[in-house]
Design a protein around this motif. Structure first.
Motif, PDB file in Angstrom:
ATOM      1  N   THR A 138     -45.935  39.514  32.921  1.00  0.00           N
ATOM      2  CA  THR A 138     -46.817  40.498  32.310  1.00  0.00           C
ATOM      3  C   THR A 138     -47.885  39.164  31.324  1.00  0.00           C
ATOM      4  OG1 THR A 138     -46.159  41.122  30.554  1.00  0.00           O
ATOM      5  CG2 THR A 138     -45.835  42.287  32.572  1.00  0.00           C
ATOM      6  N   LYS A 139     -47.402  37.748  31.321  1.00  0.00           N
ATOM      7  CA  LYS A 139     -47.505  36.919  29.862  1.00  0.00           C
ATOM      8  C   LYS A 139     -47.542  36.169  30.270  1.00  0.00           C
ATOM      9  CE  LYS A 139     -45.577  40.000  26.821  1.00  0.00           C
ATOM     10  NZ  LYS A 139     -46.373  40.690  26.413  1.00  0.00           N
ATOM     11  N   THR A 140     -49.047  35.281  29.431  1.00  0.00           N
ATOM     12  CA  THR A 140     -50.082  34.021  30.444  1.00  0.00           C
ATOM     13  C   THR A 140     -48.450  32.652  30.347  1.00  0.00           C
ATOM     14  OG1 THR A 140     -51.738  35.141  28.890  1.00  0.00           O
ATOM     15  CG2 THR A 140     -51.418  32.702  29.746  1.00  0.00           C
ATOM     16  N   LYS A 141     -49.145  31.858  31.024  1.00  0.00           N
ATOM     17  CA  LYS A 141     -48.306  31.103  31.087  1.00  0.00           C
ATOM     18  C   LYS A 141     -47.862  29.670  30.342  1.00  0.00           C
ATOM     19  CE  LYS A 141     -47.231  26.940  34.611  1.00  0.00           C
ATOM     20  NZ  LYS A 141     -47.179  26.331  35.430  1.00  0.00           N
ATOM     21  N   GLY A 142     -46.370  30.003  29.633  1.00  0.00           N
ATOM     22  CA  GLY A 142     -46.622  29.037  28.400  1.00  0.00           C
ATOM     23  C   GLY A 142     -47.039  29.730  26.939  1.00  0.00           C
ATOM     24  N   SER A 143     -46.677  30.793  27.122  1.00  0.00           N
ATOM     25  CA  SER A 143     -47.396  31.277  25.877  1.00  0.00           C
ATOM     26  C   SER A 143     -45.954  32.013  24.987  1.00  0.00           C
ATOM     27  CB  SER A 143     -48.482  32.743  25.981  1.00  0.00           C
ATOM     28  OG  SER A 143     -47.761  33.377  26.710  1.00  0.00           O
ATOM     29  N   HIS A 168     -38.816  38.333  10.373  1.00  0.00           N
ATOM     30  CA  HIS A 168     -40.663  38.248   9.935  1.00  0.00           C
ATOM     31  C   HIS A 168     -41.706  37.113  10.626  1.00  0.00           C
ATOM     32  CE1 HIS A 168     -42.950  39.237   6.913  1.00  0.00           C
ATOM     33  NE2 HIS A 168     -43.042  37.903   5.437  1.00  0.00           N
ATOM     34  N   GLY A 169     -41.268  35.830  10.760  1.00  0.00           N
ATOM     35  CA  GLY A 169     -41.719  34.240  10.814  1.00  0.00           C
ATOM     36  C   GLY A 169     -42.204  35.076  12.028  1.00  0.00           C
ATOM     37  N   LEU A 170     -41.279  35.578  13.145  1.00  0.00           N
ATOM     38  CA  LEU A 170     -42.335  35.917  14.378  1.00  0.00           C
ATOM     39  C   LEU A 170     -43.181  37.242  14.523  1.00  0.00           C
ATOM     40  CD1 LEU A 170     -38.062  36.001  16.293  1.00  0.00           C
ATOM     41  CD2 LEU A 170     -40.187  34.700  16.758  1.00  0.00           C
ATOM     42  N   GLU A 171     -42.914  37.700  13.554  1.00  0.00           N
ATOM     43  CA  GLU A 171     -43.144  39.535  13.745  1.00  0.00           C
ATOM     44  C   GLU A 171     -45.321  38.846  12.621  1.00  0.00           C
ATOM     45  OE1 GLU A 171     -43.751  43.928  11.543  1.00  0.00           O
ATOM     46  OE2 GLU A 171     -41.793  42.164  11.579  1.00  0.00           O
ATOM     47  N   LEU A 172     -45.059  37.519  11.942  1.00  0.00           N
ATOM     48  CA  LEU A 172     -46.547  37.285  11.475  1.00  0.00           C
ATOM     49  C   LEU A 172     -46.822  36.004  12.360  1.00  0.00           C
ATOM     50  CD1 LEU A 172     -45.602  35.932   7.596  1.00  0.00           C
ATOM     51  CD2 LEU A 172     -46.541  38.219   8.016  1.00  0.00           C
ATOM     52  N   SER A 173     -46.519  35.586  13.599  1.00  0.00           N
ATOM     53  CA  SER A 173     -46.237  34.352  14.780  1.00  0.00           C
ATOM     54  C   SER A 173     -47.214  35.108  15.178  1.00  0.00           C
ATOM     55  CB  SER A 173     -45.897  33.918  14.886  1.00  0.00           C
ATOM     56  OG  SER A 173     -44.649  34.670  15.716  1.00  0.00           O
ATOM     57  N   GLN A 174     -47.777  36.785  15.967  1.00  0.00           N
ATOM     58  CA  GLN A 174     -48.325  37.247  16.478  1.00  0.00           C
ATOM     59  C   GLN A 174     -48.317  36.838  17.529  1.00  0.00           C
ATOM     60  OE1 GLN A 174     -50.793  40.250  16.165  1.00  0.00           O
ATOM     61  NE2 GLN A 174     -49.056  40.190  14.042  1.00  0.00           N
ATOM     62  N   LEU A 175     -46.735  36.242  17.730  1.00  0.00           N
ATOM     63  CA  LEU A 175     -46.868  35.199  19.710  1.00  0.00           C
ATOM     64  C   LEU A 175     -46.171  35.867  20.634  1.00  0.00           C
ATOM     65  CD1 LEU A 175     -45.722  31.545  18.471  1.00  0.00           C
ATOM     66  CD2 LEU A 175     -48.691  32.294  19.355  1.00  0.00           C
ATOM     67  N   PRO A 176     -45.918  36.213  21.632  1.00  0.00           N
ATOM     68  CA  PRO A 176     -44.849  36.892  22.054  1.00  0.00           C
ATOM     69  C   PRO A 176     -44.080  36.658  22.825  1.00  0.00           C
ATOM     70  CG  PRO A 176     -46.962  36.341  23.279  1.00  0.00           C
ATOM     71  CD  PRO A 176     -47.052  35.543  22.576  1.00  0.00           C
ATOM     72  N   PHE A 177     -42.578  36.914  22.411  1.00  0.00           N
ATOM     73  CA  PHE A 177     -41.194  35.488  22.533  1.00  0.00           C
ATOM     74  C   PHE A 177     -40.171  37.156  23.258  1.00  0.00           C
ATOM     75  CE2 PHE A 177     -41.381  39.110  19.159  1.00  0.00           C
ATOM     76  CZ  PHE A 177     -40.279  39.972  18.650  1.00  0.00           C
ATOM     77  N   LEU A 178     -39.415  36.224  22.935  1.00  0.00           N
ATOM     78  CA  LEU A 178     -37.867  36.738  23.975  1.00  0.00           C
ATOM     79  C   LEU A 178     -36.856  36.165  23.559  1.00  0.00           C
ATOM     80  CD1 LEU A 178     -36.233  38.084  26.268  1.00  0.00           C
ATOM     81  CD2 LEU A 178     -36.554  36.457  27.228  1.00  0.00           C
ATOM     82  N   TRP A 179     -36.190  37.292  22.203  1.00  0.00           N
ATOM     83  CA  TRP A 179     -35.260  36.549  21.403  1.00  0.00           C
ATOM     84  C   TRP A 179     -34.009  37.014  22.291  1.00  0.00           C
ATOM     85  CZ3 TRP A 179     -35.543  38.073  15.150  1.00  0.00           C
ATOM     86  CH2 TRP A 179     -34.245  37.007  15.159  1.00  0.00           C
ATOM     87  N   ALA A 180     -33.004  36.144  22.582  1.00  0.00           N
ATOM     88  CA  ALA A 180     -31.777  36.359  22.591  1.00  0.00           C
ATOM     89  C   ALA A 180     -30.687  36.479  21.623  1.00  0.00           C
ATOM     90  CB  ALA A 180     -31.085  34.692  23.654  1.00  0.00           C
TER      91      ALA A 180
END
Length: 315
Positions: A238-243, A265-277
């Motif tokens: 569902t995410k854009t390539k490389g995002s 906190h940094g991930l939340e502020l970044s507004q970037l899609p993320f996958l956290w293991a």
């Protein structure tokens, strides 16, 4: 054609990958129980089982295996022994028995060069006790280089020369283990750090044997139909390539609560899609900030079990 006796604790041996059938007859796995130490969780036998604050206790328990290891070596007819810095006492046992000794260094050449000679290690890095001492190359590095620690890294390196709960510093362990070895085996390849490798041989006045970088020869990706990968792939699709930002600290890096909170906190502020293991040791009490997963729902995914890392990286 060599026969290998691999010594470790039961829990560590049981979680090793299955030995390939054509090599199984060459290996004997020697289980020696880890002595009980007050303050160390009962099932903790590896640094992946505890946070950094308990590593000293783990080494103290490991030191309690010395008599059992000595007994095994006395009865083993061993032609050589390979050991690392944690079991620094192995070298003394092997010397008394006349067994050739090889120190296995898990760190790269430049890291060891920064620490100096075996004498410097045994002296617990002597007067280099502040982060600033590691923020530029030491005086014995005579070739041009930009390799140096940043301040936050140097703060951790200072700890190498400090005694921990085991009663010894990691620097002392390494210094004794290397000084009593016949040669040093190191994770190294000349294409990466030729000058650092040559310097290490000068500092130690010993033969240094390059092992390479231990890449996996064969590593299968996750089964395309496994539940783990299907769920993650559907989300990634569902995410854009490389995002997507992928966060995986590995099994050895266990952040404390402040570090974990700052990362979230940094991930939340970044507004970037993320996958956290996000997989933590069973003994760890750290937790994600309240409401973090709810606030980042859809944009971020927190996966709390093992992840199919090759599949993720290849997506």
């Amino acid at each position: 054609g060599h026969r290998i006796s691999f010594i470790s604790t039961p829990r560590n041996i049981h979680r090793l990958p299955k030995t390939p059938p054509h090599l199984a007859s060459s290996f004997t796995f020697v289980e020696i129980p880890l002595p009980k130490i007050q303050g160390l969780p009962e099932y903790a036998e590896s640094t992946m089982d505890v946070g950094p604050e308990d590593h000293g206790l783990l080494k103290k328990a490991y030191d309690g295996m010395e008599d059992d290891v000595a007994r095994f070596l006395r009865n083993s007819c061993a032609d050589a022994v390979i050991y690392d810095f944690s079991g620094f006492w192995v070298s003394s046992i092997a010397m008394d028995l006349g067994i050739p000794r090889f120190f296995f260094c898990i760190f790269p050449s430049w890291f060891m060069d920064f620490c100096g000679t075996t004498g410097d290690l045994i002296d617990e890095l002597k007067d280099r006790k502040s982060p600033e001492d590691f923020m530029s190359p030491p005086k014995w590095v005579t070739f041009g280089t930009k390799v140096a620690y940043k301040y936050y890294e140097a703060k951790l390196i200072v700890g190498v020369g400090e005694k921990n709960a085991s009663g010894f510093s990691d620097a002392y362990r390494g210094g004794i283990a290397i000084s009593q070895s016949d040669a040093v085996i190191i994770r190294h390849c000349h294409e990466f750090e030729t000058e650092w490798f040559n310097l290490l041989a000068d500092l130690y006045q010993k033969e240094i044997i390059p092992l390479g970088q231990l890449p996996p020869h064969f590593q299968e990706t996750e089964n395309p139909s496994s539940d783990n990968w299907v769920s993650i792939k559907e989300w990634l699709d569902t995410k854009t390539k490389g995002s997507v930002l992928y966060i995986a600290l590995g099994s050895e890096a266990t952040p404390n609560q402040d570090q974990l909170t700052e990362l979230a906190h940094g991930l939340e502020l970044s507004q970037l899609p993320f996958l956290w293991a996000f997989r933590k040791p069973a003994t760890s009490t750290v937790k994600l900030p309240d409401g973090f997963e709810k606030r980042t729902e859809g944009r971020g995914m927190v996966w709390k079990g093992w992840v199919p890392q090759l599949n993720i990286l290849g997506h």
